[in-house]
Design a protein around this motif. Structure first.
Motif, PDB file in Angstrom:
ATOM      1  N   SER A  47       0.824  -1.196   0.000  1.00 26.55           N
ATOM      2  CA  SER A  47       0.000   0.000   0.000  1.00 26.55           C
ATOM      3  C   SER A  47       0.873   1.267   0.000  1.00 26.55           C
ATOM      4  O   SER A  47       0.632   2.209  -0.762  1.00 26.55           O
ATOM      5  CB  SER A  47      -0.873  -0.040   1.255  1.00 26.55           C
ATOM      6  OG  SER A  47      -2.029   0.678   1.100  1.00 26.55           O
ATOM      7  N   LEU A  48       1.899   1.257   0.840  1.00 32.87           N
ATOM      8  CA  LEU A  48       2.763   2.440   0.935  1.00 32.87           C
ATOM      9  C   LEU A  48       3.518   2.692  -0.369  1.00 32.87           C
ATOM     10  O   LEU A  48       3.709   3.843  -0.762  1.00 32.87           O
ATOM     11  CB  LEU A  48       3.757   2.276   2.101  1.00 32.87           C
ATOM     12  CG  LEU A  48       3.130   2.394   3.492  1.00 32.87           C
ATOM     13  CD1 LEU A  48       4.134   1.993   4.576  1.00 32.87           C
ATOM     14  CD2 LEU A  48       2.627   3.819   3.745  1.00 32.87           C
ATOM     15  N   ARG A  50       2.421   1.917  -3.365  1.00 35.61           N
ATOM     16  CA  ARG A  50       1.442   2.493  -4.317  1.00 35.61           C
ATOM     17  C   ARG A  50       1.189   3.964  -3.998  1.00 35.61           C
ATOM     18  O   ARG A  50       1.187   4.811  -4.896  1.00 35.61           O
ATOM     19  CB  ARG A  50       0.120   1.714  -4.257  1.00 35.61           C
ATOM     20  CG  ARG A  50       0.133   0.425  -5.073  1.00 35.61           C
ATOM     21  CD  ARG A  50      -1.263  -0.167  -5.182  1.00 35.61           C
ATOM     22  NE  ARG A  50      -1.755  -0.598  -3.897  1.00 35.61           N
ATOM     23  CZ  ARG A  50      -1.669  -1.858  -3.440  1.00 35.61           C
ATOM     24  NH1 ARG A  50      -1.127  -2.806  -4.173  1.00 35.61           N
ATOM     25  NH2 ARG A  50      -2.132  -2.171  -2.256  1.00 35.61           N
ATOM     26  N   LEU A  51       1.003   4.264  -2.706  1.00 36.09           N
ATOM     27  CA  LEU A  51       0.733   5.653  -2.323  1.00 36.09           C
ATOM     28  C   LEU A  51       1.933   6.547  -2.634  1.00 36.09           C
ATOM     29  O   LEU A  51       1.782   7.655  -3.153  1.00 36.09           O
ATOM     30  CB  LEU A  51       0.390   5.724  -0.824  1.00 36.09           C
ATOM     31  CG  LEU A  51      -0.977   5.153  -0.418  1.00 36.09           C
ATOM     32  CD1 LEU A  51      -1.066   5.001   1.103  1.00 36.09           C
ATOM     33  CD2 LEU A  51      -2.114   6.041  -0.917  1.00 36.09           C
ATOM     34  N   GLY A  52       3.136   6.030  -2.320  1.00 33.32           N
ATOM     35  CA  GLY A  52       4.351   6.809  -2.579  1.00 33.32           C
ATOM     36  C   GLY A  52       4.503   7.097  -4.065  1.00 33.32           C
ATOM     37  O   GLY A  52       4.884   8.195  -4.467  1.00 33.32           O
TER      38      GLY A  52
END
Ligand code: SF4
Ligand code: SF4
Lengths: 222, 141
Positions: A47-48, A50-52
């Motif tokens: 998730s991180l 993808r968000l980054g």
């Protein structure tokens, strides 16, 4: 078990900055138990990433997966499950896992998602501490079961240095002087005289000072 | 920023969100509860995983907050303390990604009906409006 801790996200983002399809690969062994690289942590890191990437204005395709272990040849074969679906792997296993993938998959790009910290255990929830340094020549029978190699700041073999104060190590008052603890334990268990044994000069070649180590068991090899 | 309507996700435990059950969305909005906030009820805030908060951001939230019982009066003893720690983990991760940590918040509120439930939503609405859209959306609406 092997204790690890997730690397800072920015460090990981830098590794995968040009990667379009990432496989975040957990391990169901030690790193699951110490909550660094199991399936739950894989989900979070995926998730991180993808968000980054979103924040950087690019899209990355992140797949998550986990192997039973990453330190056995047979389990590394499990990578075939994701064949053709990734351009690089971020392994959340200990360094052994990353090395194993690199050894066995010459073409595969693999990055470490965690820092492998030490061999230790969890005395309370969320806290892990180092207990053994894997020196290859265990002397715990002489030290009341407490390891001076891993737990003495100077790895002393013959009792405390001059800095031990009130049972605490001079490097940090939060750290027990393990030699004080060894002394106390030997006394409690009626083995005080063990303190008087002079440990001979040690051959550290078994501790990695003689190059990478290997264990071969003839009775098991095929 | 005036035309920006934030997308805010609130995860509330069963006990602190009784008001929404009793009054429904409309009733709550009449009391001043901002329309920008979508509530998801949980049996206990301690159920909430870090990944679920991150998922909310992935799904386009500009801000996320969690409402659980007062720290020392959680119906499930430690649930809201656990939730607060997980919110803390997300705050840390956002900071690492150079995104405002205040986009995620933990509120410890009394259960039942009280103005603080509405006030928490208003505070988040104000805060996120000031911050603008989440950079984690990468310019997506
Ligand atoms: S790869 Fe590392 S973390 Fe996973 S089981 Fe093997 S030793 Fe433990
Ligand atoms: S003496 Fe060596 S093998 Fe034994 S616990 Fe200490 S570091 Fe580990």
């Amino acid at each position: 078990m092997i204790i690890a801790e997730r690397k800072p996200i920015n460090e990981i983002m830098e590794m995968v900055k040009d990667v379009k399809r990432v496989l975040v690969l957990g391990c169901k062994g030690c790193v699951t138990v110490c909550s660094a690289g199991g399936e739950r942590e894989v989900e979070i890191l995926a998730s991180l990433i993808r968000l980054g990437a979103n924040k950087q204005g690019r899209t990355v395709e992140v797949t998550d997966g986990a192997l039973v272990r990453q330190c056995d040849k047979e389990y590394i074969d499990g990578l075939d499950n994701w064949k053709g679906k990734y351009d690089a792997i971020v392994s959340m296993a200990c360094g052994v896992g990353v090395n194993f993938i690199a050894n066995l998959r010459p073409e595969t790009i693999v990055y470490p998602g965690v820092n492998t910290s030490f061999l230790g255990g969890s005395a309370e929830q969320g806290v892990w501490s180092e207990q053994c340094a894997g020196c290859g020549n265990c002397i715990l029978h002489l030290t009341g079961g407490l390891c001076p190699v891993a737990r003495c700041a100077k790895s002393l073999m013959n009792g405390p240095c001059g800095g031990s104060q009130g049972g605490r190590c001079e490097i940090n008052p939060d750290v027990n002087c393990i030699w004080q603890s060894i002394h106390d334990r030997l006394e409690r268990t009626g083995k005080k005289e063990d303190m008087l044994r002079v440990a001979p000069i040690r051959d550290w070649s078994t501790a990695g000072h003689g190059g990478p180590r290997k264990v071969v068991r003839d009775d098991l090899t095929v | 920023m005036s035309d920006f309507t934030p997308n805010i996700r609130a995860f509330c435990c069963h006990y602190t969100s009784q008001q929404i059950c009793a009054e429904g969305d409309e009733g709550l909005n009449r009391e001043g509860f901002p329309k920008s906030v979508a509530i998801e009820r949980l049996v206990c805030s301690g159920k909430l995983q870090v990944s679920a908060i991150l998922k909310a951001f992935e799904d386009g939230a500009d801000g996320v907050y969690v409402v659980g019982c007062p720290e020392d009066k959680c119906h499930n003893l430690m649930g809201s303390q656990r939730a607060a720690k997980r919110v803390g983990a997300v705050r840390k991760a956002l900071t690492e990604l150079d995104v405002e940590a205040d986009r995620v918040e933990m509120y410890h509120l009394e259960r039942g009906f009280h103005p603080e439930f509405v006030a928490a939503a208003q505070e988040m609405d104000r805060r996120i409006k000031e911050m603008g859209p989440s950079p984690l959306k990468g310019g997506k609406k």
